[in-house]
Design a protein around this motif. Structure first.
Motif, PDB file in Angstrom:
ATOM      1  N   VAL A  23       0.858  -1.180   0.000  1.00 46.77           N
ATOM      2  CA  VAL A  23       0.000   0.000   0.000  1.00 46.77           C
ATOM      3  C   VAL A  23       0.895   1.231   0.000  1.00 46.77           C
ATOM      4  O   VAL A  23       1.721   1.423   0.888  1.00 46.77           O
ATOM      5  CB  VAL A  23      -0.939   0.022   1.222  1.00 46.77           C
ATOM      6  CG1 VAL A  23      -1.807   1.282   1.191  1.00 46.77           C
ATOM      7  CG2 VAL A  23      -1.811  -1.220   1.267  1.00 46.77           C
ATOM      8  N   ILE A  25       1.401   4.995   0.665  1.00 46.71           N
ATOM      9  CA  ILE A  25       0.767   5.982   1.530  1.00 46.71           C
ATOM     10  C   ILE A  25       0.867   7.373   0.910  1.00 46.71           C
ATOM     11  O   ILE A  25       1.958   7.931   0.776  1.00 46.71           O
ATOM     12  CB  ILE A  25       1.395   5.984   2.943  1.00 46.71           C
ATOM     13  CG1 ILE A  25       1.347   4.577   3.558  1.00 46.71           C
ATOM     14  CG2 ILE A  25       0.671   7.000   3.831  1.00 46.71           C
ATOM     15  CD1 ILE A  25      -0.049   4.020   3.732  1.00 46.71           C
ATOM     16  N   ASP A  28      -0.646  10.593   5.581  1.00 44.69           N
ATOM     17  CA  ASP A  28      -0.633   9.968   6.906  1.00 44.69           C
ATOM     18  C   ASP A  28      -0.590  11.057   7.976  1.00 44.69           C
ATOM     19  O   ASP A  28       0.287  11.093   8.823  1.00 44.69           O
ATOM     20  CB  ASP A  28       0.573   9.033   7.028  1.00 44.69           C
ATOM     21  CG  ASP A  28       0.533   8.213   8.315  1.00 44.69           C
ATOM     22  OD1 ASP A  28      -0.577   8.007   8.854  1.00 44.69           O
ATOM     23  OD2 ASP A  28       1.601   7.783   8.786  1.00 44.69           O
ATOM     24  N   ASP A  52      -9.333   7.385   6.866  1.00 44.14           N
ATOM     25  CA  ASP A  52      -8.395   6.796   5.910  1.00 44.14           C
ATOM     26  C   ASP A  52      -9.196   6.098   4.811  1.00 44.14           C
ATOM     27  O   ASP A  52     -10.196   5.433   5.091  1.00 44.14           O
ATOM     28  CB  ASP A  52      -7.499   5.767   6.594  1.00 44.14           C
ATOM     29  CG  ASP A  52      -6.564   6.392   7.616  1.00 44.14           C
ATOM     30  OD1 ASP A  52      -6.262   7.595   7.495  1.00 44.14           O
ATOM     31  OD2 ASP A  52      -6.141   5.675   8.545  1.00 44.14           O
ATOM     32  N   GLN A  54      -8.709   3.831   0.953  1.00 36.96           N
ATOM     33  CA  GLN A  54      -7.810   3.155   0.024  1.00 36.96           C
ATOM     34  C   GLN A  54      -8.420   3.152  -1.368  1.00 36.96           C
ATOM     35  O   GLN A  54      -9.643   3.114  -1.531  1.00 36.96           O
ATOM     36  CB  GLN A  54      -7.517   1.726   0.478  1.00 36.96           C
ATOM     37  CG  GLN A  54      -6.654   1.661   1.727  1.00 36.96           C
ATOM     38  CD  GLN A  54      -6.165   0.247   2.022  1.00 36.96           C
ATOM     39  OE1 GLN A  54      -6.685  -0.740   1.502  1.00 36.96           O
ATOM     40  NE2 GLN A  54      -5.146   0.142   2.871  1.00 36.96           N
ATOM     41  N   TYR A  55      -7.559   3.170  -2.374  1.00 38.07           N
ATOM     42  CA  TYR A  55      -8.009   3.243  -3.761  1.00 38.07           C
ATOM     43  C   TYR A  55      -6.845   2.847  -4.661  1.00 38.07           C
ATOM     44  O   TYR A  55      -5.673   2.934  -4.273  1.00 38.07           O
ATOM     45  CB  TYR A  55      -8.439   4.681  -4.115  1.00 38.07           C
ATOM     46  CG  TYR A  55      -7.486   5.728  -3.588  1.00 38.07           C
ATOM     47  CD1 TYR A  55      -6.359   6.119  -4.309  1.00 38.07           C
ATOM     48  CD2 TYR A  55      -7.683   6.293  -2.322  1.00 38.07           C
ATOM     49  CE1 TYR A  55      -5.465   7.047  -3.796  1.00 38.07           C
ATOM     50  CE2 TYR A  55      -6.791   7.223  -1.799  1.00 38.07           C
ATOM     51  CZ  TYR A  55      -5.685   7.589  -2.538  1.00 38.07           C
ATOM     52  OH  TYR A  55      -4.802   8.495  -2.018  1.00 38.07           O
ATOM     53  N   HIS A  63      -3.211   2.561  -3.140  1.00 39.36           N
ATOM     54  CA  HIS A  63      -2.780   3.723  -2.364  1.00 39.36           C
ATOM     55  C   HIS A  63      -3.699   3.920  -1.160  1.00 39.36           C
ATOM     56  O   HIS A  63      -4.835   3.446  -1.152  1.00 39.36           O
ATOM     57  CB  HIS A  63      -2.843   4.994  -3.219  1.00 39.36           C
ATOM     58  CG  HIS A  63      -1.824   5.051  -4.307  1.00 39.36           C
ATOM     59  ND1 HIS A  63      -0.883   6.059  -4.391  1.00 39.36           N
ATOM     60  CD2 HIS A  63      -1.599   4.235  -5.369  1.00 39.36           C
ATOM     61  CE1 HIS A  63      -0.123   5.864  -5.463  1.00 39.36           C
ATOM     62  NE2 HIS A  63      -0.548   4.775  -6.077  1.00 39.36           N
ATOM     63  N   GLN A  64      -3.192   4.640  -0.179  1.00 39.90           N
ATOM     64  CA  GLN A  64      -4.013   5.042   0.963  1.00 39.90           C
ATOM     65  C   GLN A  64      -3.904   6.544   1.154  1.00 39.90           C
ATOM     66  O   GLN A  64      -2.811   7.102   1.195  1.00 39.90           O
ATOM     67  CB  GLN A  64      -3.584   4.335   2.238  1.00 39.90           C
ATOM     68  CG  GLN A  64      -4.436   4.726   3.456  1.00 39.90           C
ATOM     69  CD  GLN A  64      -4.223   3.798   4.632  1.00 39.90           C
ATOM     70  OE1 GLN A  64      -4.436   2.595   4.548  1.00 39.90           O
ATOM     71  NE2 GLN A  64      -3.775   4.359   5.747  1.00 39.90           N
ATOM     72  N   GLN A  66      -6.357  10.210   2.773  1.00 34.64           N
ATOM     73  CA  GLN A  66      -7.201  10.646   3.890  1.00 34.64           C
ATOM     74  C   GLN A  66      -8.157  11.734   3.444  1.00 34.64           C
ATOM     75  O   GLN A  66      -7.864  12.509   2.521  1.00 34.64           O
ATOM     76  CB  GLN A  66      -6.324  11.169   5.042  1.00 34.64           C
ATOM     77  CG  GLN A  66      -5.431  10.108   5.676  1.00 34.64           C
ATOM     78  CD  GLN A  66      -4.523  10.707   6.730  1.00 34.64           C
ATOM     79  OE1 GLN A  66      -3.744  11.612   6.450  1.00 34.64           O
ATOM     80  NE2 GLN A  66      -4.627  10.203   7.948  1.00 34.64           N
ATOM     81  N   LYS A  85     -12.439   1.043  -4.349  1.00 38.74           N
ATOM     82  CA  LYS A  85     -11.294   0.130  -4.312  1.00 38.74           C
ATOM     83  C   LYS A  85     -11.641  -1.196  -4.990  1.00 38.74           C
ATOM     84  O   LYS A  85     -10.864  -1.722  -5.790  1.00 38.74           O
ATOM     85  CB  LYS A  85     -10.877  -0.110  -2.861  1.00 38.74           C
ATOM     86  CG  LYS A  85      -9.740  -1.116  -2.696  1.00 38.74           C
ATOM     87  CD  LYS A  85      -9.456  -1.358  -1.220  1.00 38.74           C
ATOM     88  CE  LYS A  85      -8.419  -2.453  -1.025  1.00 38.74           C
ATOM     89  NZ  LYS A  85      -8.197  -2.745   0.419  1.00 38.74           N
TER      90      LYS A  85
END
Length: 201
Positions: A23, A25, A28, A52, A54-55, A63-64, A66, A85
């Motif tokens: 993943v 980031i 963060d 958070d 993810q996609y 990726h993650q 926010q 996702k």
């Protein structure tokens, strides 16, 4: 028996492959970092949360990022991003707009998906739904705001055939509408294809 053993091994390999998927980031931040650098009324700040998400991005990697959102919309957005996702609808990045100095133009220019931004509407003296965390803009370079022949952000184009573009038949648009969100792609006076807002709060 051999078939069952082979099936078990393949299932186990697939499971570990999913677990070990890297993943990347994109963001963060702490909540305090995500709202730093601007004066936010306490009545609004107290209703904000950082989630958070993810996609898969345009590099086909997980990726993650926010989003800062109104707490009443957190469940909706977590559910929708799970679907994003799952179907691998590409999202360039999702980073709280504090990273871009609260400048919407800068955030859009790098195709950033964002939600909360304490700002007023363009050409109007009222705060936007973004200022309450009740709106989100998705892939602004693929989904621009088109008004009176002007396309925002600069350099963006709306092409329904391109990945990451939202249309009235998109599953993502349907998921938002199912949860009571309005889509700017249905507006009459202009078309804001990136924009979703929830007016029930």
């Amino acid at each position: 028996m051999k078939f069952l053993i082979t099936l078990f091994i393949l299932s186990t390999i697939h499971l570990f492959a999913q677990i070990e998927e890297e993943v990347i980031i994109d963001s963060d931040m702490t909540f305090e970092e995500a709202i730093a650098g601007i004066n936010i009324p306490e009545t609004i700040r107290n209703n904000l949360v950082l989630i958070d998400v993810q996609y898969y991005s345009f590099d086909d990697k997980l990726h993650q990022g926010q989003l800062v959102v109104h707490k009443s919309t957190a469940k909706d957005l977590i559910e929708i991003f799970r679907i994003i996702k799952e179907i691998k609808f590409p999202i360039e990045k999702a980073i709280p707009i504090a990273k871009y100095g609260w400048n919407d133009d800068v955030s859009m220019s790098v195709n950033n998906t964002s939600a909360f931004n304490y700002r007023r509407l363009r050409d109007a003296n009222i705060v936007s739904y973004h200022a309450k965390g009740l709106a989100i803009d998705i892939n602004p370079m693929q989904n621009p705001h088109i008004k009176r022949g002007k396309t925002i952000p600069e350099g963006s184009t709306y092409d329904k055939s391109k990945p990451g573009t939202l249309t009235e038949s998109s599953q993502i648009v349907k998921e938002f509408r199912k949860r009571g969100w309005m889509w700017g792609g249905f507006w009459r006076s202009s078309k804001d294809y990136q924009h979703f807002e929830k007016r029930t709060n």
